[in-house]
Design a protein around this motif. Structure first.
Motif, PDB file in Angstrom:
ATOM      1  N   ALA A 140       8.824 -24.908 -18.639  1.00 55.13           N
ATOM      2  CA  ALA A 140       9.136 -23.749 -17.791  1.00 55.13           C
ATOM      3  C   ALA A 140       9.473 -22.537 -18.660  1.00 55.13           C
ATOM      4  O   ALA A 140       9.077 -21.404 -18.342  1.00 55.13           O
ATOM      5  N   MET A 141      10.204 -22.756 -19.741  1.00 54.27           N
ATOM      6  CA  MET A 141      10.526 -21.659 -20.657  1.00 54.27           C
ATOM      7  C   MET A 141       9.257 -21.123 -21.316  1.00 54.27           C
ATOM      8  O   MET A 141       9.090 -19.912 -21.487  1.00 54.27           O
ATOM      9  N   THR A 142       8.357 -22.023 -21.689  1.00 50.06           N
ATOM     10  CA  THR A 142       7.105 -21.611 -22.320  1.00 50.06           C
ATOM     11  C   THR A 142       6.255 -20.789 -21.363  1.00 50.06           C
ATOM     12  O   THR A 142       5.646 -19.796 -21.748  1.00 50.06           O
ATOM     13  N   ALA A 168       7.813 -17.374 -21.271  1.00 52.15           N
ATOM     14  CA  ALA A 168       7.623 -16.679 -22.551  1.00 52.15           C
ATOM     15  C   ALA A 168       6.179 -16.244 -22.724  1.00 52.15           C
ATOM     16  O   ALA A 168       5.904 -15.109 -23.137  1.00 52.15           O
ATOM     17  N   LEU A 169       5.241 -17.131 -22.395  1.00 51.48           N
ATOM     18  CA  LEU A 169       3.829 -16.810 -22.577  1.00 51.48           C
ATOM     19  C   LEU A 169       3.386 -15.726 -21.608  1.00 51.48           C
ATOM     20  O   LEU A 169       2.596 -14.843 -21.963  1.00 51.48           O
ATOM     21  N   SER A 170       3.899 -15.751 -20.389  1.00 51.38           N
ATOM     22  CA  SER A 170       3.557 -14.710 -19.410  1.00 51.38           C
ATOM     23  C   SER A 170       4.005 -13.344 -19.909  1.00 51.38           C
ATOM     24  O   SER A 170       3.252 -12.365 -19.852  1.00 51.38           O
ATOM     25  N   ILE A 185       5.789 -21.411 -28.294  1.00 48.58           N
ATOM     26  CA  ILE A 185       4.349 -21.266 -28.122  1.00 48.58           C
ATOM     27  C   ILE A 185       3.550 -21.782 -29.316  1.00 48.58           C
ATOM     28  O   ILE A 185       2.480 -22.384 -29.141  1.00 48.58           O
ATOM     29  N   LEU A 186       4.055 -21.571 -30.527  1.00 51.90           N
ATOM     30  CA  LEU A 186       3.281 -21.930 -31.711  1.00 51.90           C
ATOM     31  C   LEU A 186       3.662 -23.267 -32.319  1.00 51.90           C
ATOM     32  O   LEU A 186       2.791 -24.052 -32.690  1.00 51.90           O
ATOM     33  N   PRO A 246       0.041 -26.942 -18.045  1.00 49.36           N
ATOM     34  CA  PRO A 246      -1.281 -26.473 -17.592  1.00 49.36           C
ATOM     35  C   PRO A 246      -1.301 -24.972 -17.323  1.00 49.36           C
ATOM     36  O   PRO A 246      -2.286 -24.292 -17.635  1.00 49.36           O
ATOM     37  N   HIS A 247      -0.212 -24.447 -16.770  1.00 51.26           N
ATOM     38  CA  HIS A 247      -0.154 -23.012 -16.481  1.00 51.26           C
ATOM     39  C   HIS A 247      -0.209 -22.196 -17.771  1.00 51.26           C
ATOM     40  O   HIS A 247      -0.940 -21.193 -17.855  1.00 51.26           O
ATOM     41  N   ALA A 248       0.554 -22.605 -18.771  1.00 56.83           N
ATOM     42  CA  ALA A 248       0.565 -21.894 -20.050  1.00 56.83           C
ATOM     43  C   ALA A 248      -0.807 -21.965 -20.721  1.00 56.83           C
ATOM     44  O   ALA A 248      -1.285 -20.982 -21.286  1.00 56.83           O
TER      45      ALA A 248
END
Length: 251
Positions: free
Chosen positions: A68-70, A73-75, A114-115, A122-124
Protein backbone atom coordinates in the motif's frame (compact mmCIF):
# COMPACT_ATOMS: atom_id res chain seq x y z
CA UNK A 1 4.94 11.26 2.36
CA UNK A 2 5.56 14.63 3.94
CA UNK A 3 7.57 14.61 7.13
CA UNK A 4 5.82 15.40 10.38
CA UNK A 5 7.81 17.33 12.97
CA UNK A 6 9.43 14.94 15.41
CA UNK A 7 8.40 17.23 18.24
CA UNK A 8 4.71 17.21 17.25
CA UNK A 9 2.73 14.76 19.33
CA UNK A 10 -0.08 12.89 17.63
CA UNK A 11 -3.40 13.44 19.45
CA UNK A 12 -4.88 10.36 21.06
CA UNK A 13 -7.18 8.60 18.62
CA UNK A 14 -10.82 7.96 19.36
CA UNK A 15 -11.93 4.33 19.39
CA UNK A 16 -13.03 3.17 15.95
CA UNK A 17 -11.58 6.17 14.11
CA UNK A 18 -8.64 4.35 12.50
CA UNK A 19 -8.72 3.88 8.72
CA UNK A 20 -6.25 2.59 6.09
CA UNK A 21 -5.18 6.07 5.00
CA UNK A 22 -4.25 6.98 8.57
CA UNK A 23 -2.23 3.79 8.86
CA UNK A 24 -0.34 4.43 5.61
CA UNK A 25 0.36 8.04 6.56
CA UNK A 26 1.59 6.94 9.97
CA UNK A 27 3.76 4.26 8.38
CA UNK A 28 5.50 6.88 6.23
CA UNK A 29 6.05 9.07 9.28
CA UNK A 30 7.53 6.18 11.23
CA UNK A 31 9.67 5.00 8.31
CA UNK A 32 11.27 8.46 8.21
CA UNK A 33 12.51 7.77 11.73
CA UNK A 34 13.35 4.05 11.66
CA UNK A 35 13.62 3.23 7.89
CA UNK A 36 11.60 0.69 5.93
CA UNK A 37 13.69 -2.15 7.38
CA UNK A 38 13.00 -0.98 10.95
CA UNK A 39 9.28 -0.49 10.40
CA UNK A 40 7.14 -3.02 12.29
CA UNK A 41 3.48 -3.40 13.12
CA UNK A 42 4.01 -3.12 16.92
CA UNK A 43 6.09 0.06 16.48
CA UNK A 44 3.45 1.47 14.16
CA UNK A 45 0.75 0.72 16.72
CA UNK A 46 2.68 2.70 19.33
CA UNK A 47 3.26 5.52 16.86
CA UNK A 48 -0.47 5.71 16.07
CA UNK A 49 -1.44 5.11 19.71
CA UNK A 50 -3.62 2.13 18.80
CA UNK A 51 -3.53 -1.58 19.48
CA UNK A 52 -1.61 -3.53 16.88
CA UNK A 53 -4.69 -5.68 16.21
CA UNK A 54 -6.39 -2.55 14.83
CA UNK A 55 -3.70 -2.38 12.16
CA UNK A 56 -3.94 -6.08 11.36
CA UNK A 57 -7.63 -5.58 10.70
CA UNK A 58 -6.66 -3.65 7.54
CA UNK A 59 -3.20 -5.06 6.77
CA UNK A 60 -2.72 -8.71 7.69
CA UNK A 61 1.08 -8.57 7.40
CA UNK A 62 3.87 -6.07 6.87
CA UNK A 63 4.14 -6.89 3.17
CA UNK A 64 0.51 -5.85 2.66
CA UNK A 65 1.26 -2.51 4.30
CA UNK A 66 4.44 -2.06 2.25
CA UNK A 67 2.46 -2.76 -0.92
CA UNK A 68 0.00 0.00 0.00
CA UNK A 69 2.88 2.37 0.77
CA UNK A 70 4.52 1.50 -2.55
CA UNK A 71 1.28 2.19 -4.43
CA UNK A 72 1.07 5.65 -2.89
CA UNK A 73 4.77 6.40 -3.35
CA UNK A 74 4.77 5.27 -6.98
CA UNK A 75 1.61 7.24 -7.78
CA UNK A 76 3.16 10.43 -6.41
CA UNK A 77 6.48 9.71 -8.08
CA UNK A 78 4.95 9.03 -11.52
CA UNK A 79 2.78 12.13 -11.23
CA UNK A 80 5.81 14.30 -10.41
CA UNK A 81 8.09 12.90 -13.13
CA UNK A 82 8.17 14.96 -16.35
CA UNK A 83 6.78 13.32 -19.48
CA UNK A 84 8.95 12.65 -22.51
CA UNK A 85 7.84 14.64 -25.56
CA UNK A 86 8.62 13.62 -29.13
CA UNK A 87 9.17 17.16 -30.40
CA UNK A 88 12.08 17.73 -27.99
CA UNK A 89 12.77 14.13 -27.05
CA UNK A 90 16.41 14.59 -26.02
CA UNK A 91 15.84 17.56 -23.74
CA UNK A 92 12.70 16.09 -22.17
CA UNK A 93 14.28 12.64 -21.72
CA UNK A 94 17.29 14.25 -20.07
CA UNK A 95 15.01 16.19 -17.73
CA UNK A 96 13.01 13.03 -17.07
CA UNK A 97 16.13 11.05 -16.16
CA UNK A 98 17.61 13.73 -13.92
CA UNK A 99 14.30 14.26 -12.12
CA UNK A 100 13.87 10.52 -11.52
CA UNK A 101 17.37 10.24 -10.08
CA UNK A 102 16.96 13.33 -7.88
CA UNK A 103 13.62 12.07 -6.56
CA UNK A 104 15.09 8.72 -5.50
CA UNK A 105 18.31 10.19 -4.08
CA UNK A 106 16.35 12.78 -2.12
CA UNK A 107 13.89 10.31 -0.62
CA UNK A 108 15.38 7.09 0.82
CA UNK A 109 11.88 5.76 1.61
CA UNK A 110 10.89 6.09 -2.05
CA UNK A 111 14.11 4.36 -3.10
CA UNK A 112 13.68 1.50 -0.64
CA UNK A 113 10.03 0.90 -1.55
CA UNK A 114 10.31 1.08 -5.33
CA UNK A 115 13.88 0.14 -6.21
CA UNK A 116 15.32 -2.03 -3.44
CA UNK A 117 12.21 -3.88 -2.29
CA UNK A 118 11.64 -6.61 -4.85
CA UNK A 119 7.86 -7.09 -4.49
CA UNK A 120 5.43 -4.76 -6.27
CA UNK A 121 1.66 -4.89 -6.06
CA UNK A 122 -0.28 -5.38 -9.33
CA UNK A 123 -1.37 -1.73 -9.15
CA UNK A 124 2.20 -0.49 -8.77
CA UNK A 125 3.37 -2.72 -11.62
CA UNK A 126 0.62 -1.32 -13.87
CA UNK A 127 1.63 2.25 -13.07
CA UNK A 128 5.22 1.48 -13.99
CA UNK A 129 4.12 -0.19 -17.23
CA UNK A 130 1.99 2.79 -18.25
CA UNK A 131 4.88 5.19 -17.63
CA UNK A 132 7.18 3.02 -19.76
CA UNK A 133 4.54 2.77 -22.50
CA UNK A 134 4.27 6.55 -22.73
CA UNK A 135 8.04 6.95 -22.87
CA UNK A 136 8.44 4.32 -25.60
CA UNK A 137 5.57 5.82 -27.62
CA UNK A 138 7.19 9.26 -27.51
CA UNK A 139 10.53 7.89 -28.66
CA UNK A 140 8.85 6.00 -31.51
CA UNK A 141 7.14 9.23 -32.55
CA UNK A 142 10.54 10.93 -32.45
CA UNK A 143 11.89 8.47 -35.01
CA UNK A 144 13.07 5.28 -33.29
CA UNK A 145 11.70 1.84 -34.07
CA UNK A 146 9.76 0.13 -31.28
CA UNK A 147 12.76 -2.06 -30.44
CA UNK A 148 15.15 0.91 -30.42
CA UNK A 149 12.78 3.01 -28.31
CA UNK A 150 12.30 0.17 -25.84
CA UNK A 151 16.04 -0.48 -25.58
CA UNK A 152 16.80 3.23 -25.17
CA UNK A 153 14.33 3.79 -22.35
CA UNK A 154 15.29 0.49 -20.72
CA UNK A 155 18.95 1.55 -20.73
CA UNK A 156 18.05 4.95 -19.26
CA UNK A 157 15.94 3.33 -16.54
CA UNK A 158 18.67 0.82 -15.69
CA UNK A 159 21.27 3.60 -15.61
CA UNK A 160 19.17 5.65 -13.17
CA UNK A 161 18.24 2.75 -10.92
CA UNK A 162 21.73 1.32 -10.81
CA UNK A 163 23.21 4.69 -9.88
CA UNK A 164 20.61 5.31 -7.18
CA UNK A 165 20.72 1.83 -5.63
CA UNK A 166 24.51 1.84 -5.43
CA UNK A 167 24.40 5.19 -3.64
CA UNK A 168 21.61 4.01 -1.31
CA UNK A 169 23.51 0.84 -0.38
CA UNK A 170 26.60 2.95 0.28
CA UNK A 171 24.55 5.24 2.55
CA UNK A 172 23.03 2.26 4.38
CA UNK A 173 26.47 0.81 5.03
CA UNK A 174 27.62 4.19 6.36
CA UNK A 175 24.63 4.31 8.72
CA UNK A 176 25.61 0.93 10.17
CA UNK A 177 29.36 1.52 10.16
CA UNK A 178 30.84 5.00 9.89
CA UNK A 179 34.14 3.48 8.74
CA UNK A 180 32.55 1.56 5.87
CA UNK A 181 33.68 2.55 2.40
CA UNK A 182 32.85 1.69 -1.19
CA UNK A 183 34.86 -0.30 -3.70
CA UNK A 184 35.66 2.87 -5.66
CA UNK A 185 37.14 4.45 -2.53
CA UNK A 186 39.59 1.58 -2.14
CA UNK A 187 41.20 1.75 -5.58
CA UNK A 188 44.94 2.25 -5.13
CA UNK A 189 46.33 4.61 -7.75
CA UNK A 190 50.06 5.19 -8.11
CA UNK A 191 51.39 7.50 -10.86
CA UNK A 192 54.37 5.18 -11.41
CA UNK A 193 52.27 2.08 -12.16
CA UNK A 194 48.91 3.50 -13.27
CA UNK A 195 49.67 6.92 -14.75
CA UNK A 196 46.47 7.22 -16.80
CA UNK A 197 44.25 6.44 -13.84
CA UNK A 198 46.25 8.86 -11.72
CA UNK A 199 45.81 11.62 -14.31
CA UNK A 200 42.05 11.09 -14.58
CA UNK A 201 41.40 10.68 -10.87
CA UNK A 202 43.51 13.71 -9.99
CA UNK A 203 40.68 15.71 -11.59
CA UNK A 204 38.15 14.27 -9.16
CA UNK A 205 36.95 11.32 -11.23
CA UNK A 206 36.07 8.07 -9.46
CA UNK A 207 35.98 4.78 -11.32
CA UNK A 208 32.54 3.17 -11.06
CA UNK A 209 31.19 5.67 -8.52
CA UNK A 210 27.47 6.56 -8.74
CA UNK A 211 28.28 10.27 -8.74
CA UNK A 212 27.00 13.13 -10.91
CA UNK A 213 29.92 13.03 -13.35
CA UNK A 214 29.58 9.32 -14.13
CA UNK A 215 25.79 9.55 -14.29
CA UNK A 216 25.87 12.44 -16.75
CA UNK A 217 28.50 10.77 -18.92
CA UNK A 218 26.52 7.52 -19.12
CA UNK A 219 23.31 9.43 -19.86
CA UNK A 220 25.02 11.36 -22.67
CA UNK A 221 26.32 8.15 -24.23
CA UNK A 222 22.84 6.61 -24.31
CA UNK A 223 21.30 9.76 -25.76
CA UNK A 224 24.07 10.15 -28.35
CA UNK A 225 23.43 6.60 -29.53
CA UNK A 226 19.69 7.26 -29.78
CA UNK A 227 20.43 10.44 -31.75
CA UNK A 228 22.57 8.50 -34.19
CA UNK A 229 19.74 6.00 -34.69
CA UNK A 230 17.24 8.75 -35.38
CA UNK A 231 19.71 10.69 -37.52
CA UNK A 232 18.37 14.00 -36.24
CA UNK A 233 20.00 16.63 -38.36
CA UNK A 234 16.47 18.05 -38.67
CA UNK A 235 13.94 18.87 -35.93
CA UNK A 236 12.29 15.72 -34.61
CA UNK A 237 8.82 17.15 -35.39
CA UNK A 238 9.57 17.12 -39.14
CA UNK A 239 11.18 13.70 -39.26
CA UNK A 240 9.20 10.63 -40.26
CA UNK A 241 9.40 7.73 -37.84
CA UNK A 242 11.39 4.97 -39.49
CA UNK A 243 8.81 2.39 -38.51
CA UNK A 244 6.23 4.24 -40.63
CA UNK A 245 8.72 4.73 -43.47
CA UNK A 246 9.50 1.02 -43.58
CA UNK A 247 5.83 0.16 -43.59
CA UNK A 248 5.20 2.56 -46.45
CA UNK A 249 8.10 1.11 -48.42
CA UNK A 250 6.84 -2.42 -47.87
CA UNK A 251 3.39 -1.36 -49.15
Amino acid sequence: MTKRSAAAKRPRRERGSLNPEDIIEGAFELAEQVSIDGLSMPLLGKHLDVGVTSIYWYFRKKDDLLNAMTDRALSQYVFATPFIEARDWRESLTNHARTMRSAFLGNPILCDLILIRSALSPHAAQLGARQTEHAVASLVEAGLSVDEAFDTYSAISLHIRGSVVLQRLYDKNKEQDAQAGAYYDDIVVEPETTPLLAEAMAKGRKSGAPDDHNFEYGLKCILDHASSLIGTQQPAATSTPRRASKAAAAG
